[in-house]
Design an enzyme around this catalytic site. Sequence first.
Site, PDB file in Angstrom:
ATOM      1  N   ASP A 192      -9.619  -3.085   1.177  1.00 46.11           N
ATOM      2  CA  ASP A 192      -9.760  -2.607   2.551  1.00 46.11           C
ATOM      3  C   ASP A 192     -11.179  -2.051   2.660  1.00 46.11           C
ATOM      4  O   ASP A 192     -11.605  -1.244   1.824  1.00 46.11           O
ATOM      5  CB  ASP A 192      -8.707  -1.520   2.810  1.00 46.11           C
ATOM      6  CG  ASP A 192      -8.726  -0.981   4.242  1.00 46.11           C
ATOM      7  OD1 ASP A 192      -9.809  -0.584   4.705  1.00 46.11           O
ATOM      8  OD2 ASP A 192      -7.665  -0.930   4.882  1.00 46.11           O
ATOM      9  N   HIS A 213     -11.735   1.654   2.225  1.00 47.69           N
ATOM     10  CA  HIS A 213     -11.116   2.351   1.097  1.00 47.69           C
ATOM     11  C   HIS A 213     -12.015   2.570  -0.109  1.00 47.69           C
ATOM     12  O   HIS A 213     -11.537   2.675  -1.235  1.00 47.69           O
ATOM     13  CB  HIS A 213      -9.846   1.611   0.666  1.00 47.69           C
ATOM     14  CG  HIS A 213      -8.737   1.754   1.665  1.00 47.69           C
ATOM     15  ND1 HIS A 213      -7.448   1.376   1.413  1.00 47.69           N
ATOM     16  CD2 HIS A 213      -8.726   2.257   2.921  1.00 47.69           C
ATOM     17  CE1 HIS A 213      -6.693   1.619   2.470  1.00 47.69           C
ATOM     18  NE2 HIS A 213      -7.460   2.148   3.404  1.00 47.69           N
ATOM     19  N   ASP A 228     -10.548   3.908  10.290  1.00 49.43           N
ATOM     20  CA  ASP A 228      -9.899   2.772  10.938  1.00 49.43           C
ATOM     21  C   ASP A 228     -10.355   2.537  12.376  1.00 49.43           C
ATOM     22  O   ASP A 228      -9.542   2.249  13.258  1.00 49.43           O
ATOM     23  CB  ASP A 228      -8.367   2.901  10.859  1.00 49.43           C
ATOM     24  CG  ASP A 228      -7.856   2.681   9.445  1.00 49.43           C
ATOM     25  OD1 ASP A 228      -8.111   1.618   8.887  1.00 49.43           O
ATOM     26  OD2 ASP A 228      -7.202   3.595   8.885  1.00 49.43           O
ATOM     27  N   ASP A 257      -7.365  -4.424  10.077  1.00 50.74           N
ATOM     28  CA  ASP A 257      -6.682  -3.127   9.942  1.00 50.74           C
ATOM     29  C   ASP A 257      -7.482  -2.030  10.633  1.00 50.74           C
ATOM     30  O   ASP A 257      -8.334  -1.406  10.028  1.00 50.74           O
ATOM     31  CB  ASP A 257      -6.492  -2.810   8.441  1.00 50.74           C
ATOM     32  CG  ASP A 257      -5.615  -1.570   8.222  1.00 50.74           C
ATOM     33  OD1 ASP A 257      -5.033  -1.078   9.202  1.00 50.74           O
ATOM     34  OD2 ASP A 257      -5.516  -1.107   7.066  1.00 50.74           O
ATOM     35  N   HIS A 309      -8.628  -6.232   4.027  1.00 53.23           N
ATOM     36  CA  HIS A 309      -8.323  -5.550   5.277  1.00 53.23           C
ATOM     37  C   HIS A 309      -9.668  -5.211   5.880  1.00 53.23           C
ATOM     38  O   HIS A 309     -10.434  -4.446   5.292  1.00 53.23           O
ATOM     39  CB  HIS A 309      -7.552  -4.249   5.029  1.00 53.23           C
ATOM     40  CG  HIS A 309      -6.070  -4.431   5.095  1.00 53.23           C
ATOM     41  ND1 HIS A 309      -5.193  -3.380   4.962  1.00 53.23           N
ATOM     42  CD2 HIS A 309      -5.317  -5.536   5.315  1.00 53.23           C
ATOM     43  CE1 HIS A 309      -3.964  -3.860   5.079  1.00 53.23           C
ATOM     44  NE2 HIS A 309      -4.013  -5.150   5.279  1.00 53.23           N
ATOM     45  N   ASP A 343     -12.392   6.878   6.014  1.00 52.58           N
ATOM     46  CA  ASP A 343     -11.485   5.757   6.307  1.00 52.58           C
ATOM     47  C   ASP A 343     -10.834   5.955   7.670  1.00 52.58           C
ATOM     48  O   ASP A 343      -9.637   6.164   7.779  1.00 52.58           O
ATOM     49  CB  ASP A 343     -10.424   5.692   5.188  1.00 52.58           C
ATOM     50  CG  ASP A 343      -9.432   4.562   5.414  1.00 52.58           C
ATOM     51  OD1 ASP A 343      -9.832   3.526   5.942  1.00 52.58           O
ATOM     52  OD2 ASP A 343      -8.249   4.741   5.056  1.00 52.58           O
ATOM     53  N   TRP A 368       0.857  -1.179   0.000  1.00 51.72           N
ATOM     54  CA  TRP A 368       0.000   0.000   0.000  1.00 51.72           C
ATOM     55  C   TRP A 368       0.899   1.237   0.000  1.00 51.72           C
ATOM     56  O   TRP A 368       1.890   1.273   0.715  1.00 51.72           O
ATOM     57  CB  TRP A 368      -0.923   0.053   1.230  1.00 51.72           C
ATOM     58  CG  TRP A 368      -1.628   1.372   1.295  1.00 51.72           C
ATOM     59  CD1 TRP A 368      -2.648   1.791   0.500  1.00 51.72           C
ATOM     60  CD2 TRP A 368      -1.302   2.479   2.151  1.00 51.72           C
ATOM     61  NE1 TRP A 368      -2.997   3.090   0.811  1.00 51.72           N
ATOM     62  CE2 TRP A 368      -2.191   3.535   1.819  1.00 51.72           C
ATOM     63  CE3 TRP A 368      -0.356   2.691   3.174  1.00 51.72           C
ATOM     64  CZ2 TRP A 368      -2.161   4.779   2.473  1.00 51.72           C
ATOM     65  CZ3 TRP A 368      -0.322   3.923   3.814  1.00 51.72           C
ATOM     66  CH2 TRP A 368      -1.227   4.949   3.461  1.00 51.72           C
ATOM     67  N   GLU A 389      -3.010  -2.916  -2.552  1.00 51.63           N
ATOM     68  CA  GLU A 389      -4.154  -2.351  -1.821  1.00 51.63           C
ATOM     69  C   GLU A 389      -4.489  -0.956  -2.338  1.00 51.63           C
ATOM     70  O   GLU A 389      -3.683  -0.038  -2.246  1.00 51.63           O
ATOM     71  CB  GLU A 389      -3.822  -2.290  -0.324  1.00 51.63           C
ATOM     72  CG  GLU A 389      -4.923  -1.664   0.528  1.00 51.63           C
ATOM     73  CD  GLU A 389      -4.571  -1.582   2.012  1.00 51.63           C
ATOM     74  OE1 GLU A 389      -3.408  -1.851   2.387  1.00 51.63           O
ATOM     75  OE2 GLU A 389      -5.460  -1.209   2.802  1.00 51.63           O
ATOM     76  N   LYS A 413      -6.981   2.591  -2.647  1.00 51.45           N
ATOM     77  CA  LYS A 413      -7.622   3.495  -1.693  1.00 51.45           C
ATOM     78  C   LYS A 413      -8.241   4.635  -2.469  1.00 51.45           C
ATOM     79  O   LYS A 413      -7.653   5.116  -3.431  1.00 51.45           O
ATOM     80  CB  LYS A 413      -6.536   3.994  -0.737  1.00 51.45           C
ATOM     81  CG  LYS A 413      -7.004   4.947   0.322  1.00 51.45           C
ATOM     82  CD  LYS A 413      -5.979   4.960   1.458  1.00 51.45           C
ATOM     83  CE  LYS A 413      -6.311   6.017   2.465  1.00 51.45           C
ATOM     84  NZ  LYS A 413      -5.590   5.854   3.725  1.00 51.45           N
TER      85      LYS A 413
HETATM   86  C1  RNT Z   1      -3.927   2.736   4.862  1.00 51.97           C
HETATM   87  C2  RNT Z   1      -4.035   1.291   4.581  1.00 51.97           C
HETATM   88  C3  RNT Z   1      -2.943   0.431   5.114  1.00 51.97           C
HETATM   89  C4  RNT Z   1      -2.524   0.775   6.525  1.00 51.97           C
HETATM   90  C5  RNT Z   1      -1.649  -0.254   7.188  1.00 51.97           C
HETATM   91  C6  RNT Z   1      -0.985   0.266   8.400  1.00 51.97           C
HETATM   92  O1  RNT Z   1      -5.041   3.450   4.542  1.00 51.97           O
HETATM   93  O2  RNT Z   1      -5.270   0.806   5.014  1.00 51.97           O
HETATM   94  O3  RNT Z   1      -3.297  -0.881   4.988  1.00 51.97           O
HETATM   95  O4  RNT Z   1      -3.623   0.992   7.353  1.00 51.97           O
HETATM   96  O5  RNT Z   1      -0.775  -0.768   6.278  1.00 51.97           O
HETATM   97 ZN    ZN Z   2      -5.552  -1.300   4.902  1.00 49.29          ZN
END
Ligand code: RNT
Ligand code: ZN
Length: 417
Positions: free
Chosen positions: A258, A261, A295, A324, A285, A293, A184, A225, A227
């Site tokens: 993810d 994302h 998290d 994640d 993820h 996003d 990523w 990955e 986003k």
């Molecule tokens: C960031 C991505 C990525 C990170 C990790 C720490 O937006 O989701 O995967 O969160 O690699």
């Molecule tokens: Zn991620």
Amino acid sequence: MTIKERYEDAKVMYAGVGVDVDKAMEDAGKIAVSMHCWQGDDVTGFDRKGPLSGGIQTTGNYPYRARTPQELFEDIEKVLSFVPGKHHKLNLHASYAIFDEGEWADRNKLEPRHFAKWVELAKKNNLGLDFNPTLFSHPLAEEATLSSENEEIRKFWIEHCVASIRISEYLATETGQPCLMNIWIPDGFKDIPADRKGPRARLKDSLDQIIATPYDHSKVYIAVESKVFGIGMESMTVGSHEFYMNYAAKNNLLCLLDTGHFHPTENVADKLSSMLLFNDKMALHVSRPVRWDSDHVVLFNDDLRELAEEIVRNGADRIFIGMDYFDASINRVSAWTNGMRNMEKALLYAELTPNKEMADLQEKRNFTKLMSLREEVKTLPFGAVWDYYCEKNGVPTENEWFADCEKYEKDVLAKRV
Ligand code: RNT
Ligand code: ZN
């Protein structure tokens, strides 16, 4: 009533909708979930002192963050003692390299031996390992990484990814399980770019160079990955979904989706069946985006249940499931545990859903009965099965683990001053 008795009762009720609870528990227990190492220390890592960068953020000032490998290992083992399932993995980031006293290596010079302590931890706890090159939180990542217009910087990050392939191979060899290596990058633009093609062409070339490195494809699965946006990259990300989906398809890599994302109203669960019709495997993820996003810690909510249902229906053995999320505003061990347990809960819940019968009803276009059955399942005594599942796996039940976690805060975390 004992946990076992409540479970026996629940079993009869699930049998009423055609679900074999024992089989469901057995199948759920086989699904590997990769626990991210970065919830324990707010994505800080051990290889440098600087702040977290790349448009991702941890917010909150809860004390007792793990500051050393020893502290992080201690917390990881605590979390694992709360999580059912015997086939788990640990997901590492390159920034969690552990150096010998007085030693240090920049990202492009990292070697397998810098992860030997992680291998020890994995072997001790019977875990597989996954890996991520870290293309953020570094002075050379301030502008762009694999899409950089600066050839030296771009080369540095290509070297870092190649070094990461070597490390991933080592992790797979040592654990005897394949390693997912996920790339990523935080590259993108705050405001409307004038040239979208240039950076993307450079990213493509960088990836071409990285995967030209010979590596054992039975041991290392490379994923990319995407986003949709990031903080400071609101207008365009170089590694967009279309970019990576095409790149992965052409080059036989895995797409990693993810759940945070995509545009907030997009349903990520819906994407799995499409991805798996065209690919052997994919990666996830699992995160909880709150309006963006963000998290947040993964909860046992509709989004997660639907995702787990799609995982189970499409074949969990084809999906690398990684977590994640990172919350620094609450006890990190509890945050970590809740997210992991909720993933496990959702997988068990999905296995306890009469998937076949529901699919048959759809096939017959009997949407009337489908709706009613789906609603009936929601009030079946899932908690009784979950508690028994925990007990059987030798981990605390839903009303037990938190007291232990509080005790850990008092006895262990609070001494970290
Ligand atoms: C960031 C991505 C990525 C990170 C990790 C720490 O937006 O989701 O995967 O969160 O690699
Ligand atoms: Zn991620």
